[in-house]
Design a protein around this motif. Structure first.
Motif, PDB file in Angstrom:
ATOM      1  N   VAL A 150      19.563  -0.692  -7.077  1.00  0.00           N
ATOM      2  CA  VAL A 150      18.427   0.289  -7.604  1.00  0.00           C
ATOM      3  C   VAL A 150      17.539  -0.440  -8.293  1.00  0.00           C
ATOM      4  N   VAL A 151      16.113   0.146  -8.441  1.00  0.00           N
ATOM      5  CA  VAL A 151      15.138  -0.195  -9.264  1.00  0.00           C
ATOM      6  C   VAL A 151      14.865   0.851 -10.119  1.00  0.00           C
ATOM      7  N   THR A 152      14.848   0.692 -11.643  1.00  0.00           N
ATOM      8  CA  THR A 152      14.478   1.695 -12.513  1.00  0.00           C
ATOM      9  C   THR A 152      13.306   1.315 -13.247  1.00  0.00           C
TER      10      THR A 152
ATOM     11  N   GLU B 264      15.760   6.066 -18.923  1.00  0.00           N
ATOM     12  CA  GLU B 264      15.786   4.904 -17.825  1.00  0.00           C
ATOM     13  C   GLU B 264      15.756   6.032 -16.328  1.00  0.00           C
ATOM     14  N   THR B 265      14.687   5.639 -15.672  1.00  0.00           N
ATOM     15  CA  THR B 265      14.734   6.770 -14.388  1.00  0.00           C
ATOM     16  C   THR B 265      14.698   5.852 -12.821  1.00  0.00           C
ATOM     17  N   VAL B 266      15.480   6.261 -12.219  1.00  0.00           N
ATOM     18  CA  VAL B 266      15.506   5.469 -10.795  1.00  0.00           C
ATOM     19  C   VAL B 266      14.259   5.732 -10.098  1.00  0.00           C
ATOM     20  N   LEU B 267      13.763   4.693  -9.763  1.00  0.00           N
ATOM     21  CA  LEU B 267      12.584   4.666  -8.695  1.00  0.00           C
ATOM     22  C   LEU B 267      13.035   4.484  -7.177  1.00  0.00           C
ATOM     23  N   ALA B 268      14.050   3.664  -6.959  1.00  0.00           N
ATOM     24  CA  ALA B 268      14.334   3.526  -5.701  1.00  0.00           C
ATOM     25  C   ALA B 268      15.787   3.176  -5.509  1.00  0.00           C
ATOM     26  N   SER B 269      16.496   3.373  -4.517  1.00  0.00           N
ATOM     27  CA  SER B 269      17.760   2.814  -4.345  1.00  0.00           C
ATOM     28  C   SER B 269      17.873   2.481  -2.885  1.00  0.00           C
ATOM     29  N   TRP B 270      18.527   1.153  -2.480  1.00  0.00           N
ATOM     30  CA  TRP B 270      19.000   0.848  -1.382  1.00  0.00           C
ATOM     31  C   TRP B 270      20.485   0.422  -1.166  1.00  0.00           C
ATOM     32  N   SER B 271      20.943   0.506  -0.003  1.00  0.00           N
ATOM     33  CA  SER B 271      22.425   0.092   0.207  1.00  0.00           C
ATOM     34  C   SER B 271      22.286  -1.524   0.662  1.00  0.00           C
ATOM     35  N   ILE B 272      22.784  -2.448   0.194  1.00  0.00           N
ATOM     36  CA  ILE B 272      22.512  -3.766   0.680  1.00  0.00           C
ATOM     37  C   ILE B 272      23.899  -3.974   1.678  1.00  0.00           C
ATOM     38  N   PRO B 273      23.800  -4.265   2.870  1.00  0.00           N
ATOM     39  CA  PRO B 273      24.904  -4.440   3.834  1.00  0.00           C
ATOM     40  C   PRO B 273      25.719  -5.586   3.071  1.00  0.00           C
ATOM     41  N   ALA B 274      26.942  -5.442   3.830  1.00  0.00           N
ATOM     42  CA  ALA B 274      27.998  -6.320   3.221  1.00  0.00           C
ATOM     43  C   ALA B 274      27.883  -7.817   3.541  1.00  0.00           C
TER      44      ALA B 274
ATOM     45  N   ALA C 273       0.848  -0.992   0.093  1.00  0.00           N
ATOM     46  CA  ALA C 273      -0.034  -0.166  -0.212  1.00  0.00           C
ATOM     47  C   ALA C 273       0.946   1.125   0.049  1.00  0.00           C
ATOM     48  N   GLN C 274       2.328   1.110   0.194  1.00  0.00           N
ATOM     49  CA  GLN C 274       2.895   2.213   0.074  1.00  0.00           C
ATOM     50  C   GLN C 274       3.878   2.331  -0.863  1.00  0.00           C
ATOM     51  N   SER C 275       3.817   3.728  -1.531  1.00  0.00           N
ATOM     52  CA  SER C 275       4.721   3.790  -2.424  1.00  0.00           C
ATOM     53  C   SER C 275       5.855   4.849  -2.345  1.00  0.00           C
ATOM     54  N   VAL C 276       6.993   4.906  -2.672  1.00  0.00           N
ATOM     55  CA  VAL C 276       8.028   5.590  -2.566  1.00  0.00           C
ATOM     56  C   VAL C 276       8.886   6.353  -3.542  1.00  0.00           C
ATOM     57  N   ALA C 277       8.474   5.843  -4.780  1.00  0.00           N
ATOM     58  CA  ALA C 277       9.004   6.557  -5.744  1.00  0.00           C
ATOM     59  C   ALA C 277       8.073   6.685  -7.113  1.00  0.00           C
ATOM     60  N   THR C 278       8.264   7.436  -7.786  1.00  0.00           N
ATOM     61  CA  THR C 278       7.356   7.362  -9.139  1.00  0.00           C
ATOM     62  C   THR C 278       8.180   7.940 -10.415  1.00  0.00           C
ATOM     63  N   ALA C 279       7.965   7.121 -11.667  1.00  0.00           N
ATOM     64  CA  ALA C 279       8.490   7.774 -12.743  1.00  0.00           C
ATOM     65  C   ALA C 279       7.201   7.688 -13.865  1.00  0.00           C
ATOM     66  N   ALA C 280       6.917   8.869 -14.522  1.00  0.00           N
ATOM     67  CA  ALA C 280       5.874   8.929 -15.200  1.00  0.00           C
ATOM     68  C   ALA C 280       6.158   9.291 -16.600  1.00  0.00           C
TER      69      ALA C 280
ATOM     70  N   ASN D  99       0.083  10.841 -22.467  1.00  0.00           N
ATOM     71  CA  ASN D  99      -0.049   9.582 -21.722  1.00  0.00           C
ATOM     72  C   ASN D  99      -0.248   9.790 -19.932  1.00  0.00           C
ATOM     73  N   THR D 100      -0.665   9.066 -19.460  1.00  0.00           N
ATOM     74  CA  THR D 100      -0.856   9.105 -17.987  1.00  0.00           C
ATOM     75  C   THR D 100      -0.188   8.054 -17.134  1.00  0.00           C
ATOM     76  N   ALA D 101       0.604   7.123 -18.018  1.00  0.00           N
ATOM     77  CA  ALA D 101       1.179   6.206 -17.485  1.00  0.00           C
ATOM     78  C   ALA D 101       2.420   6.528 -16.423  1.00  0.00           C
ATOM     79  N   SER D 102       2.329   5.373 -15.315  1.00  0.00           N
ATOM     80  CA  SER D 102       3.315   5.972 -14.203  1.00  0.00           C
ATOM     81  C   SER D 102       3.548   4.710 -13.697  1.00  0.00           C
ATOM     82  N   ALA D 103       4.910   4.658 -12.976  1.00  0.00           N
ATOM     83  CA  ALA D 103       5.166   3.655 -12.207  1.00  0.00           C
ATOM     84  C   ALA D 103       5.927   3.946 -10.798  1.00  0.00           C
ATOM     85  N   SER D 104       5.579   3.047  -9.961  1.00  0.00           N
ATOM     86  CA  SER D 104       6.182   3.423  -8.735  1.00  0.00           C
ATOM     87  C   SER D 104       6.662   2.174  -7.798  1.00  0.00           C
TER      88      SER D 104
END
Length: 785
Positions: A760-762, A640-650, A628-635, A772-777
């Motif tokens: 990262v997710v793009t 290629e647009t970054v939607l989200a990025s995370w640091s994966i611990p070692a 139910a929660q979205s944190v990023a949007t590319a429309a 167009n009204t298309a978007s992704a999150s």
């Protein structure tokens, strides 16, 4: 039998540790230094015995006060009463002791006898009477104003006699000027005090102003001592200085000191002052105001900002009318300790607008090394303390009751051209403000008030940040505004603030950077519990603020609200029973981190994260709802647009931990664009771990592999669904296999398990157009194993 008078003065009031008066309560009297009870007490007439001495009842004019009484042959006493934590005691000297000692000195110097025919001059230190309550005079020359003709009857102008004694001390290179008990009418003013002088008003001395001007100033008009070379090494001690502002109405100072080093004001009471200040330090180094009381103020017009104690710089005649030079010298090393500012109760008067502060400035001239300790403020109409262009400041153990504002820290205000113009100049030499640094504010209580401003306000500017600010152990209860309001502050810490029933956001931050709010408690607020706003400020791209270990309940809005900014961490907070969300993050905030937060009973959402947020990390929050929660949007973009990025611990690679995120697409209303979501390891330019293409009618997505340290970790299928109408698909990076249903690229990669890497997710749309009204999150990344 010699009778000595006690009680009936401003300090003889029975109070508890919070400063509240205790009416109608028994008081024990003991001989100072011995603890022996004094049982023979008499009324002020000296004959009527007192069976039990009690503080005044609540129905009297001065509830809690101890009325005048007399004791035989005791030079000093200790009051005693039984407080909650045991006996409470304080000392008082008999009102007639000093005068009696002087009278004795007039007849005898030692046991062999001697006669004083003029002023007393002694090499070393003189002690009068070795018993408790005896007076010690640290100077070699002692001048009694009575010997110069002062009468103290409240009718005769005694100012000339007092001035004669001050002049005698000046001519001798210094000395002690004594003013015995009495009422001294001053109609020839100002009194002028000179270097190396100790002006001591004995108990019962009252000086009343009878001329529209300053009562006391250090030096002569027209003198020209620069920097701190004027008349210093001065002490003014004791006495009630009655400005009589309702009768003698022109704006005036009580005491004014300029261009001096070593000024001490101790144990004075200033009453009913019109317009200006009780004590002004202007270009003073090593200034002290100790154990003094300032009660009653009259605004003659356009003076709604005056301070009881002012710290100022030698800028012009308007700032200091006594004398020059006007060389922009600021104040350095100022201590204000154990002072009280409040109302007097005189009809036609109010409390002071401000207790302690400054309101003038010049470029590159900051007052520094200021300490305000153990002071109490009541009913101030604006601020209790106004730290304007101060640096290196300690404010500790202060109490505020029903003050309209608390403590304000302010750099030079760029909105006023005169503040940006140096002494003697005609135009500003700077275009903006200037930073101020170094503030430690601790152990403050503010009960009631807050109608003018916050309990503590850091009021910086973009060109004048407030830096190195530490706030701790603050209690604000039943105030109309914020407990803490920080604007354009940096490198700060706010700890252990308790705000109960605040009228607006309890802890408010705007344009701040590199700060920490920790261990704070908010219960009841007309706004959010804790707010952080970086919109259109220098901190928008580098906020770096942590909110940790805080509790918010009963807020009329969100528990914690964040607008814009970057790299904000909210961790280990308890947020419940709120009208709004537990945590609300909105308006393009970048890389927020939410972890270990507990939320419940929030009217809108436990955690609400806007679709414009990028790079959010959420971990172990009770209010998380991944689908139910979205944190990023590319429309509507073919890039290629970054939607989200995370640091994966070692360590996660070696542990073969699984991660989960959500992806959501909204179909176009004017076409069928294709959405491609890619997962990259190592940043935006990193290797594609898996890629897939899904049209608006896709039935599901699955994956084949992500190789970590040589082991293939396939991407398992998520929940089936379509991209139309905002449907959500969940994808697991896990150690299970899944069938390929749509175009997917198997791109095994090897990852170093000894260091962290970015995941990262793009998103990328094809056939995008303005219509167009298309978007992704993409929603949160969650460690699942």
């Amino acid at each position: 039998m010699a009778l000595y008078t006690y009680g009936g003065n401003g300090s003889a009031v029975l109070t508890d540790t919070a400063g509240n008066v205790i009416p109608d309560y028994p008081v024990i009297v003991r001989v100072a230094g011995t603890g022996q009870p004094v049982t023979a007490l008499y009324e002020a007439d000296g004959t009527t015995p007192i069976s039990e001495l009690r503080s005044n009842t609540a129905g009297q004019d001065s509830p809690g006060a101890i009325r005048p009484f007399k004791v035989a042959d005791v030079l000093g006493i200790q009051y005693e009463y039984n407080g909650l934590s045991g006996p409470v005691r304080w000392f008082e000297q008999g009102r007639e002791v000093g005068a009696a000692a002087l009278s004795g000195l007039g007849a005898k110097l030692d046991k062999s006898g001697g006669t004083i025919t003029g002023d007393l001059n002694i090499e070393g230190t003189l002690t009068v009477d070795g018993q408790p309550g005896g007076a010690t005079f640290p100077r070699a020359h002692i001048y009694n104003v009575a010997d110069r003709g002062a009468i103290g009857n409240g009718v005769t102008d005694d100012a000339p006699a007092i001035q004669a004694a001050l002049n005698a001390a000046r001519d001798a290179g210094g000395g002690t000027v004594l003013i015995p008990a009495g009422t001294y009418r001053l109609a020839s003013l100002p009194l002028r005090i000179y270097r190396n002088t100790h002006l001591r008003c004995l108990p019962g001395a009252r000086l009343i102003r009878a001329l529209d001007t300053t009562m006391l100033i250090n030096g002569d008009a027209g003198q020209n001592y620069g920097i701190y070379t004027g008349h210093g090494n001065i002490t003014v001690e004791g006495g009630t200085w009655d400005m009589r502002g309702t009768v003698v109405t022109a704006s005036s100072m009580c005491m004014s000191f300029g261009h001096a080093e070593g000024i001490t004001v101790r144990g004075i009471t200033v009453l009913d002052l019109p317009g200006y200040h009780g004590v002004e330090f202007n270009a003073v180094k090593n200034g002290r105001v100790l154990n003094s009381v300032f009660r009653g103020y009259i605004n003659p017009g356009s003076r709604d900002f005056s301070e009881a104690i002012q710290i100022d710089l030698a800028k012009s005649h308007d700032e200091f009318g006594g004398f020059g030079p006007y060389d922009d010298t600021p104040c350095v090393d100022i201590l204000i300790d154990d002072c009280t500012v409040g109302p007097s109760g005189t009809p036609g008067t109010t409390s002071w607008p401000r207790g302690i502060g400054s309101h003038s400035a010049s470029p590159n001239k900051q007052h520094r090394d200021i300490r305000i300790i153990g002071c109490r403020f009541e009913g101030c109409l604006q601020y209790a303390i106004g730290a304007y262009v101060w640096s290196g400041v300690v404010i500790d153990d202060v109490q505020l009751r029903d003050c309209a504002g608390g403590i304000r820290i302010r750099p030079l205000t760029s909105a006023t051209a005169s503040q940006r113009t140096p002494a003697g100049g005609t135009t500003p030499t700077i275009t903006g403000s200037q930073p101020v640094t170094g503030y430690a504010i601790s152990n403050m209580t503010m009960i009631g008030g807050g109608t003018f401003d916050a309990g503590i306000r850091g009021d910086g500017e973009e060109t004048g940040y407030i830096g190195a600010l530490a706030i701790s152990n603050v209690v604000c209860k039943d105030i109309a505004g914020s407990a803490v309001r920080l604007l354009y502050c940096e490198d700060y810490s706010v700890q252990q603030v308790v705000a109960i029933n605040a009228g607006s956001t309890a802890i408010s931050q705007f344009g701040v950077r590199r700060g920490r709010v920790q261990g704070c408690t908010v219960n009841g607020t007309g706004g959010a519990g804790i707010g952080l706003d970086s919109r259109a400020t220098p901190s928008a791209t580098a906020t770096d603020v942590t909110i940790a270990d805080c509790m918010v309940t009963g807020a009329a809005a969100n528990g914690i609200s964040v607008w814009d900014g970057a790299d904000v961490t909210i961790t280990d907070c308890d947020l419940h029973d709120l009208t709004g969300a537990g945590v609300q993050i909105s308006a393009n905030t970048a890389r927020p981190v939410l972890r270990d937060n507990r939320t419940r009973n929030c009217s809108t959402a436990n955690i609400s994260v806007s679709s414009t947020i990028t790079g959010a990390v959420r971990w172990n929050n009770t209010g998380d709802a991944p689908t139910a929660q979205s944190v990023a949007t590319a429309a509507n973009t073919t890039a290629e647009t970054v939607l989200a990025s995370w640091s994966i611990p070692a360590g996660d690679a070696a542990d073969r931990c699984a991660y989960r995120f959500t992806a959501q697409g909204v179909a176009s209303t004017t076409g069928t664009p294709t959405l491609t979501i890619r997962v990259r390891l190592g940043g935006v330019a990193g290797t594609v771990v898996a890629a897939f293409t899904a049209v608006t009618t896709a039935a599901g997505i699955a994956g084949r592999g992500w190789r970590v340290d040589g082991s293939l970790l396939p991407i398992a299928p998520g929940a089936s669904g379509t991209w139309a109408g905002g449907a959500t698909l969940t994808h697991h990076l896990a150690s299970t296999t899944g069938a390929v249903q749509h175009e997917l690229t198997d791109a095994p990669v090897t990852r170093d398990s000894t260091s962290s890497q970015a995941l990262v997710v793009t998103a990328q749309w094809s056939a995008a157009s303005a219509s167009n009204t298309a978007s992704a999150s993409v929603g949160q990344l969650t460690r699942t194993a």
